[in-house]
Design an enzyme around this catalytic site. Sequence first.
Site, short mmCIF file in Angstrom:
data_model
loop_
_atom_site.label_atom_id
_atom_site.label_comp_id
_atom_site.label_asym_id
_atom_site.label_seq_id
_atom_site.Cartn_x
_atom_site.Cartn_y
_atom_site.Cartn_z
N SER A 280 100.55 54.27 73.36
CA SER A 280 99.01 54.10 73.54
C SER A 280 98.55 52.84 72.53
CB SER A 280 98.33 55.49 72.93
OG SER A 280 96.74 55.37 73.32
N ASP B 209 96.69 57.25 84.59
CA ASP B 209 96.55 57.25 83.09
C ASP B 209 95.40 56.25 82.96
OD1 ASP B 209 96.80 56.63 80.40
OD2 ASP B 209 98.83 56.70 80.30
N HIS C 43 97.95 60.65 80.47
CA HIS C 43 98.09 60.06 79.04
C HIS C 43 98.86 60.67 77.93
CE1 HIS C 43 97.72 56.63 76.55
NE2 HIS C 43 97.43 57.35 75.48
#
Length: 265
Positions: free
Chosen positions: A166, A232, A244
Site C-alpha cells: 500500500s 483493488d 486490498h
Amino acid sequence: MPKRRVGARRAAGRSRRLVLIGISAAVVAAGAVVTPQAFAGTSGNGTTAAAERGSFLQRLRDRFSSGGAQTGGGNAGGGNAAGCSDVELVFARGTGEPQGLGIVGRPLAQALAAGLDGQKVGSFAVVYDAASNQRSAGPGATNMTEHIESVAQSCPETQFVIGGYSQGASVTDIAIGIRGAGTAGKAIPAALRERVAAVVVYGNPLGLRRQTIAQASPDFAGKAIEFCNNGDPVCGGGNTFSAHLAYPRNGTVQRGADFAVGKLG
C-alpha cells in the site's frame, strides 16, 4: 494549459488521495482479522523494539552488537563482517499499520527465510509514520535508503530485497527513483542499486497513474514484481475494498518470496 484540463487533473488527484486515505482505517481494523500474528512483533526479529529505543544510529548499534536481525540459518557469506546477513529484507508497511513489517511484510520475511535455507536472512521494518494523508511516503523512502546505505557499508556482501504494501509500495517507488510517486524522499544511490536483488510490492498506488515499476524505473524493471488484486481500489482503480486486504492469504506473499529467491540465485 487550459483551465478546464488543470481542474480535471486536480480533481483526479483529490479523488486518488481520498481513496488512499479512506482505506487506511480498514487496513488496521481488518489486519488483525486477516493475520492476527502480524500485529504481534511485526518488525521481524526485534526491529520494532530497536526502532522505538532511539535514533537511527542507536538501532544500527543494537543490530550489530546483537548479531543482526536474523531469520535464517547458516553462515554469513564471503567478505561479510561478523553479524551481517547474507540477505536482508527491507520492507515498508501499509497506511495506518503500527510500526513493524506489517500484515504483508511479516509473512514475506518468513517465506523468504524459508526459501533461502542455509543463509542468514535478516529483516528491517522501515521507520515512518504511515500516515493516512500519504505524505509520509517520502520520509519513509529516505529511511529505507539510509538504512540500506549504512548496512551496505558495514556488510559488503549483503544483498537486499526491498518492498512495501500500500503506502509502503509508494515508499519503495520513491526509494528506487520514481518521480511523482509521493512526497519527496531520498533515492537509493546508483552505486548501490546492484546490491538490490529484488523489489516486491503489493497494492502499489502507482497503478492509479496507469504505471508500473517496469515502466517508471528501467533500472529496476528486470528485478521487480508487483501484485495488484482484481478489484483493488488502491492499485487498480477497482471498488472491491476487501481485495486490498487479501494479499496475506491469497498466495501472493509466497509468489513474491519465490521471485526474490530466484533473483538471489
